[in-house]
Design a protein around this motif. Structure first.
Motif, PDB file in Angstrom:
ATOM      1  N   ARG A   9       6.283   8.772  12.298  1.00 33.73           N
ATOM      2  CA  ARG A   9       6.846   7.769  11.408  1.00 33.73           C
ATOM      3  C   ARG A   9       6.182   8.076  10.149  1.00 33.73           C
ATOM      4  O   ARG A   9       4.872   8.207  10.050  1.00 33.73           O
ATOM      5  CB  ARG A   9       6.395   6.313  11.869  1.00 33.73           C
ATOM      6  N   ILE A  10       6.982   7.918   9.056  1.00 33.97           N
ATOM      7  CA  ILE A  10       6.185   7.853   7.646  1.00 33.97           C
ATOM      8  C   ILE A  10       6.439   6.434   7.040  1.00 33.97           C
ATOM      9  O   ILE A  10       7.427   5.899   6.890  1.00 33.97           O
ATOM     10  CB  ILE A  10       7.109   9.096   6.793  1.00 33.97           C
ATOM     11  N   ARG A  11       5.493   6.005   6.627  1.00 37.28           N
ATOM     12  CA  ARG A  11       5.422   4.555   6.128  1.00 37.28           C
ATOM     13  C   ARG A  11       4.390   4.430   4.980  1.00 37.28           C
ATOM     14  O   ARG A  11       3.273   5.629   4.945  1.00 37.28           O
ATOM     15  CB  ARG A  11       5.084   3.622   7.161  1.00 37.28           C
ATOM     16  N   PRO A  12       4.323   3.339   4.284  1.00 32.78           N
ATOM     17  CA  PRO A  12       3.456   3.374   3.087  1.00 32.78           C
ATOM     18  C   PRO A  12       2.077   2.990   3.878  1.00 32.78           C
ATOM     19  O   PRO A  12       1.931   2.544   4.759  1.00 32.78           O
ATOM     20  CB  PRO A  12       3.846   1.816   2.439  1.00 32.78           C
ATOM     21  N   ILE A  13       1.039   3.365   2.985  1.00 31.35           N
ATOM     22  CA  ILE A  13      -0.223   3.203   3.512  1.00 31.35           C
ATOM     23  C   ILE A  13      -0.939   1.941   3.504  1.00 31.35           C
ATOM     24  O   ILE A  13      -0.835   1.027   2.335  1.00 31.35           O
ATOM     25  CB  ILE A  13      -1.372   4.066   2.526  1.00 31.35           C
ATOM     26  N   GLY A  14      -1.273   1.381   4.411  1.00 30.31           N
ATOM     27  CA  GLY A  14      -1.694  -0.031   4.748  1.00 30.31           C
ATOM     28  C   GLY A  14      -3.243  -0.351   4.489  1.00 30.31           C
ATOM     29  O   GLY A  14      -3.847   0.672   4.447  1.00 30.31           O
ATOM     30  N   GLU A  15      -3.620  -1.262   4.557  1.00 34.15           N
ATOM     31  CA  GLU A  15      -5.105  -1.703   4.490  1.00 34.15           C
ATOM     32  C   GLU A  15      -5.991  -1.174   5.621  1.00 34.15           C
ATOM     33  O   GLU A  15      -6.976  -0.607   5.164  1.00 34.15           O
ATOM     34  CB  GLU A  15      -5.427  -3.226   4.136  1.00 34.15           C
ATOM     35  N   ASP A  16      -5.397  -1.156   6.561  1.00 32.81           N
ATOM     36  CA  ASP A  16      -6.336  -0.703   8.059  1.00 32.81           C
ATOM     37  C   ASP A  16      -6.270   0.767   7.995  1.00 32.81           C
ATOM     38  O   ASP A  16      -6.625   1.269   8.833  1.00 32.81           O
ATOM     39  CB  ASP A  16      -5.691  -1.156   9.204  1.00 32.81           C
ATOM     40  N   ASP A  17      -5.408   1.463   7.162  1.00 32.69           N
ATOM     41  CA  ASP A  17      -5.097   2.923   7.164  1.00 32.69           C
ATOM     42  C   ASP A  17      -6.405   3.741   6.420  1.00 32.69           C
ATOM     43  O   ASP A  17      -6.470   4.794   6.653  1.00 32.69           O
ATOM     44  CB  ASP A  17      -3.996   3.280   6.778  1.00 32.69           C
ATOM     45  N   TRP A  18      -7.286   2.923   5.777  1.00 30.96           N
ATOM     46  CA  TRP A  18      -8.136   3.776   4.845  1.00 30.96           C
ATOM     47  C   TRP A  18      -9.152   4.455   5.601  1.00 30.96           C
ATOM     48  O   TRP A  18      -9.584   5.849   4.949  1.00 30.96           O
ATOM     49  CB  TRP A  18      -8.688   2.796   3.520  1.00 30.96           C
ATOM     50  N   ASP A  19      -9.902   4.078   6.436  1.00 26.33           N
ATOM     51  CA  ASP A  19     -10.632   4.811   7.166  1.00 26.33           C
ATOM     52  C   ASP A  19     -10.312   6.094   7.767  1.00 26.33           C
ATOM     53  O   ASP A  19     -10.841   7.247   7.503  1.00 26.33           O
ATOM     54  CB  ASP A  19     -11.329   4.129   8.500  1.00 26.33           C
ATOM     55  N   PRO A  49       1.599   2.704  -5.057  1.00 28.73           N
ATOM     56  CA  PRO A  49       1.789   2.394  -3.754  1.00 28.73           C
ATOM     57  C   PRO A  49       3.022   2.978  -3.185  1.00 28.73           C
ATOM     58  O   PRO A  49       3.066   3.184  -2.060  1.00 28.73           O
ATOM     59  CB  PRO A  49       1.553   1.001  -3.549  1.00 28.73           C
ATOM     60  N   ASP A  50       4.121   2.851  -3.857  1.00 27.45           N
ATOM     61  CA  ASP A  50       5.469   3.295  -3.472  1.00 27.45           C
ATOM     62  C   ASP A  50       5.625   4.614  -3.284  1.00 27.45           C
ATOM     63  O   ASP A  50       6.655   5.178  -2.784  1.00 27.45           O
ATOM     64  CB  ASP A  50       6.504   2.809  -4.199  1.00 27.45           C
ATOM     65  N   THR A  51       4.721   5.629  -3.908  1.00 30.64           N
ATOM     66  CA  THR A  51       4.760   6.902  -3.567  1.00 30.64           C
ATOM     67  C   THR A  51       3.809   7.710  -2.669  1.00 30.64           C
ATOM     68  O   THR A  51       3.452   8.763  -2.911  1.00 30.64           O
ATOM     69  CB  THR A  51       4.932   7.709  -5.307  1.00 30.64           C
ATOM     70  N   CYS A  52       2.970   6.892  -2.119  1.00 32.80           N
ATOM     71  CA  CYS A  52       1.875   7.200  -1.218  1.00 32.80           C
ATOM     72  C   CYS A  52       2.271   6.966   0.296  1.00 32.80           C
ATOM     73  O   CYS A  52       2.564   5.490   0.441  1.00 32.80           O
ATOM     74  CB  CYS A  52       0.684   6.416  -1.700  1.00 32.80           C
TER      75      CYS A  52
END
Length: 180
Positions: A9-19, A49-52
């Motif tokens: 799946r390709i999705r926007p980067i969420g807050e919990d994804d940064w690690d 954020p819409d292009t990451c």
């Protein structure tokens, strides 16, 4: 919201994804002396954020792509976070990383195709990048043209090449044969 098939799946980067993003980036770029760290990476995603995007498999994050509007011929300084966004018809593909276990499976190509669709839908005309680590030939094979005079010394290593291409037009499906 994302593109998915085969458990990918390709999705926007969420807050919990940064690690995961920081780990992927560090693993990919530290050896080249190009690792930016969390604050710089987040600042680039916050600018657009819409292009990451995050590439997610059933096992978790397996890659990401950061792109942000930037004037043609310019690019982010690796040593500084973004302080403000730009209004530009050029979308700069700043960073793309696929985890080693998932490379050579076409996942980077899928991320770039997703970026192309996003760029087209948002009215961007060009996509640029800085090829590092000997990747100029890879990007050239994907339609990017080198602009060697555009990369100054600064935070990029010798051999870094600024490249760009137009946002591709949507694929036109082949017509179905007529029934007789």
């Amino acid at each position: 919201m994302g593109t998915g098939d085969g458990g990918i799946r390709i999705r926007p980067i969420g807050e919990d994804d940064w690690d995961a993003v920081v780990t992927l980036e560090s693993d990919a770029y530290t050896g080249l002396g190009l690792s930016e760290g969390r604050a710089a990476l987040r600042s680039r995603a916050d600018a657009s954020p819409d292009t990451c995007f995050l590439l997610e498999t059933a096992d978790g994050p397996a890659g990401y792509l950061l792109a942000l509007p930037y004037p043609a011929g310019r690019y982010p300084d690796l040593e500084r976070p973004e302080e403000s966004g730009f209004r530009s018809r050029n979308l700069h593909l700043h960073d793309i990383v696929i985890a080693p276990a998932y490379r050579r499976q076409g996942l980077g190509r899928r991320l770039v195709a997703h970026l192309d669709r996003t760029a087209r839908s948002q009215g961007y005309e060009r996509i640029s990048l800085v090829a590092v680590g000997g990747s100029e030939q890879f990007w050239s094979a994907r339609g990017f043209t080198a602009h060697p005079d555009a990369v100054a010394s600064g935070s990029y290593p010798a051999g870094a090449v600024y490249m760009s291409r137009t946002v591709p037009a949507p694929a036109v499906p082949s017509p179905l044969p007529e029934a007789s």
